[in-house]
Write an enzyme that holds these catalytic residues in place. Structure first.
Site, mmCIF file in Angstrom:
data_model
loop_
_atom_site.group_PDB
_atom_site.id
_atom_site.type_symbol
_atom_site.label_atom_id
_atom_site.label_comp_id
_atom_site.label_asym_id
_atom_site.label_seq_id
_atom_site.Cartn_x
_atom_site.Cartn_y
_atom_site.Cartn_z
ATOM 1 N N HIS A 325 78.558 -25.274 71.570
ATOM 2 C CA HIS A 325 77.477 -26.025 70.937
ATOM 3 C C HIS A 325 76.171 -25.413 71.404
ATOM 4 O O HIS A 325 75.978 -25.209 72.597
ATOM 5 C CB HIS A 325 77.550 -27.496 71.327
ATOM 6 C CG HIS A 325 76.686 -28.373 70.488
ATOM 7 N ND1 HIS A 325 75.314 -28.321 70.550
ATOM 8 C CD2 HIS A 325 76.981 -29.283 69.536
ATOM 9 C CE1 HIS A 325 74.810 -29.184 69.677
ATOM 10 N NE2 HIS A 325 75.800 -29.785 69.056
ATOM 11 N N ARG A 345 67.697 -31.541 66.189
ATOM 12 C CA ARG A 345 67.144 -30.484 65.339
ATOM 13 C C ARG A 345 67.054 -30.966 63.889
ATOM 14 O O ARG A 345 66.110 -30.628 63.182
ATOM 15 C CB ARG A 345 67.999 -29.211 65.431
ATOM 16 C CG ARG A 345 67.711 -28.400 66.697
ATOM 17 C CD ARG A 345 68.700 -27.271 66.895
ATOM 18 N NE ARG A 345 70.005 -27.789 67.295
ATOM 19 C CZ ARG A 345 71.161 -27.316 66.868
ATOM 20 N NH1 ARG A 345 71.198 -26.302 66.046
ATOM 21 N NH2 ARG A 345 72.280 -27.846 67.288
#
Ligand SMILES: Cc1cc2nc3c(=O)[nH]c(=O)nc-3n(C[C@H](O)[C@H](O)[C@H](O)COP(=O)(O)OP(=O)(O)OC[C@H]3O[C@@H](n4cnc5c(N)ncnc54)[C@H](O)[C@@H]3O)c2cc1C
Lengths: 540, 226
Positions: A325, A345
């Site tokens: 990740h 994000r």
């Protein structure tokens, strides 16, 4: 640990560039996305999967010749702790229709549906029911249920995200059934984020063409897990045994799966479970710490299910690819490896190097995004050094407050806000320092659209299974996968149990596997499944 | 970061551990192998509920072992299990009325507002407030105030009324989500469409598509603006 003074100095560079970046974002201008070919090129140079000397071919078993990470090969090419003779198999402790191994999201969904189809169900799980990766999922679950979206668009995203390696039939099932599992969860009482009129609030995730990420705060997995667990507990005819990992499957004389042997962690006694059908839902492998990476995974993520199924004759797929990740915590040290959801994000936070400059589009697929961060911290030497000598890049969470309004960070990311707050970092004012972390298994046991493995009467669902995501999973497709295929496995296993007589229980396949190991001259001195990682006396 | 070592007391026994470790890692460093008392290691699962006391203080401090850094001379124990009752119900049969929570968990009427639950909550939730909301039949408030509960059980261990707060909160959330918020119409519509097979031909076509064509379709797909 709050940021040290030299780190606070570097944060000033982030602040200097922030207003211009926010202005550009508001105008819809963003750092250019890489083409598929450029993304691949970047990965080949920087993604841990492509690093030499970190993988090897399996020397034995149904997937002999396939390449997997060394840490996984070590436990696949290992002996069982059981020999025929160690345990008395003549005394059957539980005799059930369907045995579910693993009490995470996939196992719980499977148990509920199997029970609805009339099966007598037993769940055996290693830690507490719900001590699982499912509990940790933060960001959300995908489903194409908005008017501008459709299962075929979702299909394209998922298969493109997997670099076209996925099994298309599995992707079809995944995307087709997605809206109905969202509805199932909604009816069970999962508190999804909704507008006052009931419309689901949905966001983008890495690699999505539509905003289809459904969420429940930043505790989506916990909310799903605790609801499913509560539902299992309300159906009192489903039996649950905790702290009872499966040590080995049973097979009958025709090689069909016939249940499993459990190990009581506390009394160290064995429990023999005979089952007409068995569902493996043991989750992932993060605690194998591939290439020494820290991990986001829960304590019990040690790939036991892969080991058990492999010995029983099931092939494995796509395990050459491990998902890192992009945004794991690299500072403060206490939280190292923990996940910062992609939703941060999705909400607009950008990744920045030591100069406060962007270097990658924030929502590339995870493998490409991770590669870009590793390049920034290695070849380009633009990482930020932590006090213990690790490197990371900034994730500019404060810009969310400007883009989406003050208070958004605390409201939408309460768990992270609290987690950092405990260490004196206010992520609505200061950026987070991140680096890729070992996150997800990608591949696993080969299954078909009915969740059948190649071993008769053995089913697999959830992270332990492979093919749905090919070599790279998109965010939000795993919570989806475990509910879609967990439910399918429950139905398939219950229906099959109706036509199946309980088989004789043996450990013949283990003996055969031991012989194969001996012939190949591998596996001496190694015992698996390992059940728990070993951190005793170490700084884990 | 400093290399200091600090003394801590694990269930009364003294160990020296690096000062930067969390309680969980400090226990492992000291030789403990967890079976109970350790789950997600990320502050989400409630397996590692811990209480400790610092030297010269009478206060019992709550902690999640995986989230809390050791302090010199802390005296700690984990509470990995605490017996708790849970009502058995069929959520389909329940009604989201003002009495439902009280009927399922009559002991909430025993709340004496001592606030022990709120004080012990490692998530810093207003536990007593949500129990009081539950008692008044305010399901929505009980649901929202308890949303971040990780069901570690520390509240129930301290409650003089023997209430299991976290189960009350869980039921409130299920009732709120199931009955008190409107169903998503777009979800129901899409489910109807998938059941009618609306997307099957296109999905079949995608399954049969060769890789270059798929790649092209993927590259050309339009992406919804942020
Ligand atoms: C921090 C984090 C964040 C994530 N965020 C997202 C997200 O936002 N969206 C998304 O889609 N996905 C996300 N994922 C991925 C997703 O949560 C998992 O892939 C998924 O929940 C796995 O579900 P599962 O039921 O297959 O396995 P798990 O939930 O891990 O359950 C497996 C269970 O099996 C038990 N078990 C293991 N071995 C044995 C054994 N030998 N015998 C008996 N029981 C055993 C385990 O103890 C556990 O209870 C995230 C994962 C993590 C770790």
């Amino acid at each position: 640990m709050p940021y040290e003074p030299y780190m606070k100095e570097l944060i000033k560079k982030v602040e200097t560039t922030r207003s211009a970046r926010i202005q550009a974002a508001k105008e819809g201008k963003h750092f250019p996305r890489l083409s598929e070919a450029d993304g691949m090129k970047l990965m080949k140079e920087f993604h841990p999967d492509y690093k030499e000397g970190t993988k090897r071919q399996l020397a034995v078993g149904p997937s002999k010749g396939k390449v997997v990470p060394n840490e996984l090969a070590d436990i696949l090419e290992a002996k069982s702790s059981l020999n025929s003779g160690t345990v008395d198999l003549s005394r059957i402790d539980y005799d059930v229709d369907v045995l579910v191994i693993g009490g995470g999201g996939a196992g719980s969904a499977a148990a509920l549906v199997a029970q609805e189809h009339g099966a007598r169900v037993l769940i055996a799980t290693k830690l507490r029911h719900g001590d699982a990766n499912t509990m940790m999922a933060e960001g959300g679950i995908q489903a194409a249920d908005k008017p501008n979206d459709s299962p075929p668009i979702h299909f394209l995203d998922a298969i493109g995200g997997g670099h076209f390696s996925n099994d298309p039939q599995l992707v079809k099932t995944l995307t087709h059934d997605a809206p109905s599992v969202i509805q199932w969860l909604e009816h069970l009482g999962v508190m999804f984020d909704k507008d006052p009129d009931g419309t689901m609030r949905t966001l983008h995730g890495g690699g999505t063409a539509r905003k289809r990420m459904h969420s429940a705060g930043d505790m989506t997995g916990a909310e799903i897990m605790r609801t499913l667990r509560d539902e299992v507990r309300n159906r009192t005819d489903i039996q649950v045994i905790e702290f009872a990992p499966a040590l080995e499957l049973f097979t009958d004389h025709e090689g069909r799966c016939a249940g499993a042997i459990l190990f009581n962690f506390e009394t160290e006694k064995y429990t023999v479970v005979r089952a007409k059908t068995t569902i493996l839902a043991t989750g992932g492998l993060g605690r194998l710490h591939i290439q020494g990476f820290p991990t986001t995974n829960h304590y019990g993520a040690t790939a036991d299910g892969l080991v058990l199924a492999y010995r029983a004759g099931a092939s494995l797929c796509f395990l050459e690819a491990t998902q890192f990740h992009p945004t794991g915590v690299i500072f403060p040290e206490q939280n190292i490896g923990l996940l910062i959801t992609e939703k941060v994000r999705g909400a607009g936070a950008q990744l920045l190097n030591a100069d406060g400059e962007q270097f990658v589009y924030p929502l590339e697929t995870r493998d490409v995004e991770s590669s870009a961060i590793i390049r920034e911290c290695s070849e380009r030497n633009k990482g930020i050094r932590t006090p213990t000598g690790r490197f990371g890049v900034w994730l500019d969470s404060p810009m969310i407050e400007v883009l989406k309004g003050p208070g958004t960070v605390a409201r939408d990311f309460p768990a992270k806000y609290r987690q950092f707050g405990r260490h004196g970092i206010d992520i609505s004012k200061e950026p987070m320092l991140i680096y890729p972390t070992l996150h997800y298994q990608n591949g696993g046991i080969t299954i078909n659209s009915q969740a059948e493995t190649e071993v008769p009467n053995l089913y697999a669902a959830g992270e332990v299974a492979g093919g749905i995501h090919g070599i790279n999973r998109l965010m939000g497709n795993s919570l989806l996968d475990i509910t879609v295929f967990g439910r399918i496995a429950g139905k398939s296993a219950a229906e099959k149990a109706k036509q199946t007589q309980p088989g004789e229980i043996t450990l013949q396949h283990v003996q055969k596997f031991h012989e194969e190991l001996k012939k190949a001259g591998v596996g001496d001195g190694r015992i698996s499944p390992i059940l728990l990682p070993d951190y005793v006396g170490k700084i884990g | 970061m400093s290399n200091d070592v600090v003394p801590i007391y694990i269930m009364g026994k003294k160990y020296h551990v690096p000062a930067t470790l969390t309680i969980l890692k400090a226990m492992e460093y000291s030789g403990y192998k967890f079976i109970r008392g350790c789950g997600c290691r990320g502050g989400m699962c409630g397996a590692c509920a811990t209480v400790y006391r610092l030297e010269d203080s009478y206060k019992i401090v709550p902690a999640l072992a995986c989230q809390t850094v050791v302090e010199p001379n802390m005296s700690l124990t984990q509470i990995p299990f605490f017996p708790a009752n849970k009502s058995i119900y069929d959520v389909e049969e329940l009604e989201p009325g003002t009495q439902t929570l009280l009927q399922m968990y009559p002991e909430i009427a025993r709340c004496v507002c001592c606030n022990s639950c709120t004080k012990i909550c490692p998530q810093e939730l207003d536990v007593m407030d949500y129990v009081q909301a539950a008692l008044r039949g305010d399901i929505e408030k009980a649901a929202k105030l308890s949303f971040e509960c990780i069901m570690c059980g520390l509240c129930a261990s301290r409650c003089p009324g023997e209430i299991v707060q976290y189960h009350v909160g869980l039921l409130a959330r299920r009732l709120y989500a199931k009955y008190l918020t409107p169903k998503a119409k777009h979800v129901a519509d899409r489910v109807a469409e998938t059941e009618q097979g609306k997307f099957d031909p296109e999905l079949e076509e995608l399954c049969r598509m060769d890789k270059p064509t798929l790649e092209k379709r993927y590259a050309q797909r339009d992406i919804e603006a942020q």
